[in-house]
Write a protein that holds these residues in place. Sequence first.
Motif, PDB file in Angstrom:
ATOM      1  N   UNK A  11       7.906  -0.543  13.278  1.00 17.79           N
ATOM      2  CA  UNK A  11       6.240  -0.317  12.971  1.00 17.79           C
ATOM      3  C   UNK A  11       5.813   0.972  13.963  1.00 17.79           C
ATOM      4  N   UNK A  12       6.499   1.261  14.971  1.00 22.26           N
ATOM      5  CA  UNK A  12       6.215   2.661  15.624  1.00 22.26           C
ATOM      6  C   UNK A  12       6.751   3.651  14.715  1.00 22.26           C
ATOM      7  N   UNK A  13       7.621   3.678  13.990  1.00 19.36           N
ATOM      8  CA  UNK A  13       8.268   4.836  13.048  1.00 19.36           C
ATOM      9  C   UNK A  13       6.951   4.970  12.088  1.00 19.36           C
ATOM     10  N   UNK A  14       6.402   3.665  11.514  1.00 23.58           N
ATOM     11  CA  UNK A  14       5.508   3.416  10.477  1.00 23.58           C
ATOM     12  C   UNK A  14       4.113   4.363  10.941  1.00 23.58           C
ATOM     13  N   UNK A  15       3.645   4.113  12.121  1.00 20.57           N
ATOM     14  CA  UNK A  15       2.653   4.530  12.762  1.00 20.57           C
ATOM     15  C   UNK A  15       2.540   6.082  13.231  1.00 20.57           C
ATOM     16  N   UNK A  16       3.843   6.426  13.604  1.00 21.80           N
ATOM     17  CA  UNK A  16       4.029   7.820  13.690  1.00 21.80           C
ATOM     18  C   UNK A  16       3.959   8.783  12.425  1.00 21.80           C
ATOM     19  N   UNK A  17       4.501   8.407  11.626  1.00 15.28           N
ATOM     20  CA  UNK A  17       4.403   8.970  10.085  1.00 15.28           C
ATOM     21  C   UNK A  17       3.126   9.097   9.549  1.00 15.28           C
ATOM     22  N   UNK A  18       2.287   7.833   9.548  1.00 14.56           N
ATOM     23  CA  UNK A  18       1.058   7.888   8.853  1.00 14.56           C
ATOM     24  C   UNK A  18       0.187   8.853   9.994  1.00 14.56           C
ATOM     25  N   UNK A  70       8.041  -2.790   0.517  1.00 14.58           N
ATOM     26  CA  UNK A  70       7.845  -1.584   1.483  1.00 14.58           C
ATOM     27  C   UNK A  70       6.371  -2.143   1.657  1.00 14.58           C
ATOM     28  N   UNK A  71       5.300  -2.404   0.506  1.00 16.47           N
ATOM     29  CA  UNK A  71       4.018  -3.150   0.504  1.00 16.47           C
ATOM     30  C   UNK A  71       4.028  -4.049   1.629  1.00 16.47           C
ATOM     31  N   UNK A  72       4.824  -5.171   1.476  1.00 17.34           N
ATOM     32  CA  UNK A  72       4.583  -6.012   2.435  1.00 17.34           C
ATOM     33  C   UNK A  72       4.957  -5.782   3.799  1.00 17.34           C
ATOM     34  N   UNK A  73       5.744  -4.668   4.231  1.00 18.96           N
ATOM     35  CA  UNK A  73       6.036  -4.336   5.301  1.00 18.96           C
ATOM     36  C   UNK A  73       4.880  -3.427   5.877  1.00 18.96           C
ATOM     37  N   UNK A  74       3.984  -2.792   5.071  1.00 19.08           N
ATOM     38  CA  UNK A  74       3.121  -2.046   5.406  1.00 19.08           C
ATOM     39  C   UNK A  74       1.636  -3.239   5.799  1.00 19.08           C
ATOM     40  N   UNK A 123       2.113  -4.471   8.901  1.00 18.47           N
ATOM     41  CA  UNK A 123       1.622  -3.482  10.255  1.00 18.47           C
ATOM     42  C   UNK A 123      -0.044  -3.556  10.168  1.00 18.47           C
ATOM     43  N   UNK A 124      -0.519  -3.925   9.080  1.00 21.29           N
ATOM     44  CA  UNK A 124      -2.124  -4.122   9.184  1.00 21.29           C
ATOM     45  C   UNK A 124      -2.664  -5.309   9.646  1.00 21.29           C
ATOM     46  N   UNK A 125      -1.746  -6.463   9.633  1.00 22.04           N
ATOM     47  CA  UNK A 125      -1.967  -7.758  10.152  1.00 22.04           C
ATOM     48  C   UNK A 125      -1.897  -7.566  11.641  1.00 22.04           C
ATOM     49  N   UNK A 154      -2.195  -2.391  13.512  1.00 21.54           N
ATOM     50  CA  UNK A 154      -1.391  -0.897  13.659  1.00 21.54           C
ATOM     51  C   UNK A 154      -2.116  -0.062  12.869  1.00 21.54           C
ATOM     52  N   UNK A 155      -2.661  -0.277  11.534  1.00 21.06           N
ATOM     53  CA  UNK A 155      -3.345   0.508  10.665  1.00 21.06           C
ATOM     54  C   UNK A 155      -4.161  -0.058   9.716  1.00 21.06           C
ATOM     55  N   UNK A 156      -4.777   0.820   8.966  1.00 18.14           N
ATOM     56  CA  UNK A 156      -5.896   0.291   8.198  1.00 18.14           C
ATOM     57  C   UNK A 156      -5.419   0.608   6.864  1.00 18.14           C
TER      58      UNK A 156
END
Length: 366
Positions: A291-298, A334-338, A341-343, A346-348
């Motif tokens: 999740x940290x990787x996803x947040x950093x990329x976004x 990947x959608x369920x992974x994102x 993260x929203x749940x 961590x992101x909107x």
Amino acid sequence: MTNDDERIALFLDYENLAIGARDGLGVMPFDFGPIADALAERGRVVARRAYADWSSFDEDRRLLARAQVELIEIPQRLGASRKNAADIKMVVDAIEMAFERSFVTTFAICTGDSDFTPLVHKLRELDKRVIGIGVQSSTSALLPPACDEFLFYDRLPGVEPSQAPRRPARRGGRPAAVPAPVEPVVEAAEPEIVVEEPAAPVEDREVGPIVTSTLAGLQRHADGPVLASRLKRAILRKDPTFDEADHGFRAFGELLRHLESGGVIELKKGSAQGDPEVSFPHDASADDDAFRLLVEVVRGLQGPRFRPQLSGLKDQLRKREPGFSEKRYGFNTFLSFAKAARARNLLSMDWDEDTGDYLLRVPEEL
């Protein structure tokens, strides 16, 4: 009755699905594979029938024939009789099978047309489980509540919508039929030669993805733990040619232990000796890293007036972490992974009608 015991009869209102996927998702020709995989996770498909005027779906016809789908021809006629003929033929065949094939426990009705709602009700009266499958933009709001389970084709693993979806089909009924293309007249035309594409050698196929994707699907629909024997049966329903020996393993258990040593899955003692429970590792630190990787990329992609789209984001993560896969963390897509993260705040994620995609942003406080 468990999902492993289900015997499924599949009926496809093909024009509704194919034209709905083309207009709503920009997908053409229609990809039957995601439906086959979704049903393989739920039971054994004992009959596959598709109904259409196949003169309008020449390429689709070849693809379905390779998938062992029986093609029911509904000849082209004037007026609305062809649509009615296709609907009635499919309904009659489904009811006939319900009475004559008592071993069939589940009917998969693939359509978004509300005209099939009475069929769904009748099958349930006959103590049959009904799974509906349809394209979201062309599915009537009346049909999903009538089914025991309804799967939107758009959300099935393996479905890749176009970046620019075409105009949605009419809601609540069958999309307008596509006339057969007019072929130019060519004198002394040579007969068409269809060249079969050779299948990839089994030793070149990665074994991890099929195990993890099947396990993720079983976990979503299972009432209890997933045993190794059940996982193997589901994999064979997806790919009857699967053999762990082709990948260098003497037994399926040896293959699972190899994946466990790589941190892909986790094995626990099962109810029977030699049949362990299979799950994904519950490593909180690994989840946090993903999740940290996803947040950093976004965060790196977003700007004051720009929000990155979900499409293509996975490729951006793999540029930072080449081995990234959401399946390692128990997510089938990947959608369920994102969304996970929203749940976790961590992101909107907001759906954008103009792009036909989710737009993401990391909150400023993170």
